[in-house]
Design an enzyme around this catalytic site. Sequence first.
Site, PDB file in Angstrom:
ATOM      1  N   ILE A  29      -3.557  17.775   3.810  1.00 33.13           N
ATOM      2  CA  ILE A  29      -2.784  17.290   4.958  1.00 33.13           C
ATOM      3  C   ILE A  29      -3.519  17.534   6.281  1.00 33.13           C
ATOM      4  O   ILE A  29      -3.257  16.862   7.274  1.00 33.13           O
ATOM      5  CB  ILE A  29      -1.389  17.971   4.959  1.00 33.13           C
ATOM      6  N   HIS A  40      -5.702  26.155  -6.189  1.00 33.34           N
ATOM      7  CA  HIS A  40      -6.201  24.851  -5.751  1.00 33.34           C
ATOM      8  C   HIS A  40      -7.688  24.956  -5.497  1.00 33.34           C
ATOM      9  O   HIS A  40      -8.167  25.955  -4.968  1.00 33.34           O
ATOM     10  CB  HIS A  40      -5.478  24.325  -4.515  1.00 33.34           C
ATOM     11  N   HIS A  92     -10.590  23.109  -3.395  1.00 31.47           N
ATOM     12  CA  HIS A  92     -10.874  22.154  -2.320  1.00 31.47           C
ATOM     13  C   HIS A  92     -12.138  21.388  -2.691  1.00 31.47           C
ATOM     14  O   HIS A  92     -13.122  21.986  -3.132  1.00 31.47           O
ATOM     15  CB  HIS A  92     -11.160  22.873  -1.003  1.00 31.47           C
TER      16      HIS A  92
HETATM   17  P1  5GP Z   1      -5.891  27.587   1.265  1.00 31.00           P
HETATM   18  O1  5GP Z   1      -6.088  28.207   2.628  1.00 31.00           O
HETATM   19  O2  5GP Z   1      -4.683  28.154   0.575  1.00 31.00           O
HETATM   20  O3  5GP Z   1      -7.132  27.631   0.445  1.00 31.00           O
HETATM   21  O4  5GP Z   1      -5.648  26.044   1.517  1.00 31.00           O
HETATM   22  C1  5GP Z   1      -4.393  25.456   1.606  1.00 31.00           C
HETATM   23  C2  5GP Z   1      -4.605  24.009   2.013  1.00 31.00           C
HETATM   24  O5  5GP Z   1      -3.397  23.313   1.791  1.00 31.00           O
HETATM   25  C3  5GP Z   1      -4.975  23.835   3.498  1.00 31.00           C
HETATM   26  O6  5GP Z   1      -6.217  23.150   3.579  1.00 31.00           O
HETATM   27  C4  5GP Z   1      -3.810  23.012   4.057  1.00 31.00           C
HETATM   28  O7  5GP Z   1      -4.211  22.057   5.012  1.00 31.00           O
HETATM   29  C5  5GP Z   1      -3.243  22.353   2.810  1.00 31.00           C
HETATM   30  N1  5GP Z   1      -1.817  22.042   2.877  1.00 31.00           N
HETATM   31  C6  5GP Z   1      -0.832  22.851   3.353  1.00 31.00           C
HETATM   32  N2  5GP Z   1       0.365  22.249   3.234  1.00 31.00           N
HETATM   33  C7  5GP Z   1       0.125  21.035   2.682  1.00 31.00           C
HETATM   34  C8  5GP Z   1       0.978  19.940   2.325  1.00 31.00           C
HETATM   35  O8  5GP Z   1       2.204  19.971   2.478  1.00 31.00           O
HETATM   36  N3  5GP Z   1       0.370  18.855   1.787  1.00 31.00           N
HETATM   37  C9  5GP Z   1      -0.986  18.783   1.612  1.00 31.00           C
HETATM   38  N4  5GP Z   1      -1.470  17.652   1.087  1.00 31.00           N
HETATM   39  N5  5GP Z   1      -1.803  19.784   1.930  1.00 31.00           N
HETATM   40  C10 5GP Z   1      -1.259  20.902   2.465  1.00 31.00           C
END
Ligand code: 5GP
Length: 125
Positions: free
Chosen positions: A40, A110, A112
């Site tokens: 997002i 997840h 990336h």
């Molecule tokens: P982390 O920091 O946990 O590795 O990454 C989480 C990712 O999830 C971030 O890049 C953030 O932009 C993404 N994200 C958070 N909320 C949402 C959402 O509701 N939808 C999508 N598609 N991505 C999200």
Amino acid sequence: MPIDATLPYDETNIFARILRGELPSKTVYEDDYALAFHDINPQAPLHILVIPKGPYVSWDDFSERADDAEIAGFIRAVGLVARELGLVAPGYRLLANVGLDSHQEIPHLHVHIFAGKKLGPMLVR
Ligand code: 5GP
């Protein structure tokens, strides 16, 4: 806020809600084991998230508890998405944040996929 990856799986996390269809996502790939969708808040011209369908907090939780079919399915899905999006020739980066120091925000594993430009150094120096 970063999450403590030692906590049990939280069924209310955003990615669990996306998997249940309670929240929308821009899906690029789905099979029995994985879902891939656009981040997002993209950090590169192309920024995709690939998640396993099962309830796993992190990479180490997944590698400990998932069965072989789930692990193979998820790993294959990450590679398939990269190939289907034409990323092998230009190159791309995979990243999985785990826990507090890595600033994991969503407590569902997840990976990336970043692509679409020169991605620079691996870590902030
Ligand atoms: P982390 O920091 O946990 O590795 O990454 C989480 C990712 O999830 C971030 O890049 C953030 O932009 C993404 N994200 C958070 N909320 C949402 C959402 O509701 N939808 C999508 N598609 N991505 C999200």
